[in-house]
Scaffold this active site. Structure first.
Site, short mmCIF file in Angstrom:
data_model
loop_
_atom_site.label_atom_id
_atom_site.label_comp_id
_atom_site.label_asym_id
_atom_site.label_seq_id
_atom_site.Cartn_x
_atom_site.Cartn_y
_atom_site.Cartn_z
N CYS A 83 43.23 12.02 -6.60
CA CYS A 83 43.39 12.46 -7.99
C CYS A 83 44.67 13.30 -8.17
O CYS A 83 45.75 12.73 -8.16
CB CYS A 83 42.13 13.18 -8.45
SG CYS A 83 41.96 13.18 -10.24
N HIS A 174 37.16 10.58 -6.62
CA HIS A 174 36.83 11.60 -5.61
C HIS A 174 35.73 11.13 -4.67
O HIS A 174 34.55 11.48 -4.90
CB HIS A 174 36.35 12.88 -6.30
CG HIS A 174 37.39 13.59 -7.09
ND1 HIS A 174 38.15 14.60 -6.56
CD2 HIS A 174 37.81 13.42 -8.36
CE1 HIS A 174 38.99 15.05 -7.48
NE2 HIS A 174 38.80 14.35 -8.59
N GLU A 176 34.95 12.38 -1.96
CA GLU A 176 34.35 13.57 -1.33
C GLU A 176 33.27 14.19 -2.20
O GLU A 176 32.55 15.08 -1.75
CB GLU A 176 35.46 14.59 -1.00
CG GLU A 176 35.99 15.41 -2.16
CD GLU A 176 36.95 14.65 -3.08
OE1 GLU A 176 37.12 13.43 -2.93
OE2 GLU A 176 37.52 15.30 -3.99
N1 GLN Z 1 43.85 16.17 -14.45
C1 GLN Z 1 44.31 16.70 -13.18
C2 GLN Z 1 45.84 16.69 -13.12
O1 GLN Z 1 46.48 16.07 -13.93
C3 GLN Z 1 43.75 15.95 -12.00
C4 GLN Z 1 42.25 16.10 -11.95
C5 GLN Z 1 41.64 15.96 -10.59
O2 GLN Z 1 42.30 16.12 -9.56
N2 GLN Z 1 40.37 15.69 -10.58
O3 GLN Z 1 46.37 17.29 -12.24
#
Ligand code: GLN
Length: 219
Positions: A83, A174, A176
């Site tokens: 992410c 995710h 995890e």
């Molecule tokens: N929205 C976050 C970003 O732009 C990422 C969200 C996440 O890591 N779950 O950094």
């Protein structure tokens, strides 16, 4: 700190650190939190967790870890960004500056909307596991382009959700935060580590939705 050869580091500045360390332990891989450049020594791989990419980028710069990660990558370190971590690794960040830019993908931050538009789903990533995987998206980006040397591991609707090149794995969801160990096992293999094969589902029966909310200091 001395090197732990064969260990996988988890960048420990902000975001979902303990959850990755717990999953590494579940597959029998030594996990190590990484707060300082010296702690990258001897690692087979580094996970850049989810969290907030702007915050992580600032902390990486302040603590001198940006250059250290680039150097370690040049020397063979494998990387996995989940992410926010995937955003930091992407070569292109639509409408914004890229950060590490180490994998030839374009990401579109917050492409699903606000935090309230976070969701779970299930999908098959054939290269990673034989069974469909539970997926958790938390204000995720979309991968909207992959370069010639990049392989999509999971494509959904109008975007790629997981991809890899020779030494970098990116997932916009995710693993995890689910009972699924498949992506951690996949990354461990990518790092050249000897991890046991899983059964078809590769789910940890001991995992509960609340197991990742407990506080577990690791300083
Ligand atoms: N929205 C976050 C970003 O732009 C990422 C969200 C996440 O890591 N779950 O950094």
């Amino acid at each position: 700190m001395s090197a732990t050869v064969g260990a996988v580091g988890v960048l420990d500045l902000q975001g979902g650190v303990q959850e990755h360390l717990d999953h590494l332990q579940r597959i029998g891989v030594t996990g190590r939190p990484v707060k300082r450049a010296v702690e990258l020594a001897g690692l087979a791989g580094l996970i850049i967790p989810g969290g907030e990419s702007t915050c992580l980028a600032r902390l990486l710069t302040i603590f001198g870890l940006r250059a250290a990660i680039e150097q370690a990558y040049d020397k063979g370190l494998n990387l996995w960004g989940t992410c926010a971590g995937a955003i930091l690794l992407a070569r292109e960040n639509v409408g914004e500056a890229s950060f590490l830019g180490l994998i030839d993908i374009a990401v579109n931050r917050n492409a699903f909307g606000s935090q309230l538009d976070s969701f779970h789903c299930t999908a098959l990533a054939p290269a990673v596991a034989r069974e469909p995987l539970p997926l958790t998206f938390i204000r995720a980006p979309k991968i909207v382009r992959i370069g010639a040397g990049v392989r999509a591991l999971l494509s959904l609707d109008d975007y790629v959700a997981a991809a890899e090149d020779a030494r970098i794995l990116v997932t916009v969801f995710h693993p995890e935060l689910t009972p699924s160990l498949a992506f951690h096992r996949y990354f461990a293999h990518k790092c050249g580590l000897n991890v046991a094969e899983a059964d078809d589902a590769d789910l940890d029966p001991g995992w509960t939705p609340h197991s990742w909310t407990r506080f577990s200091p690791h300083a």
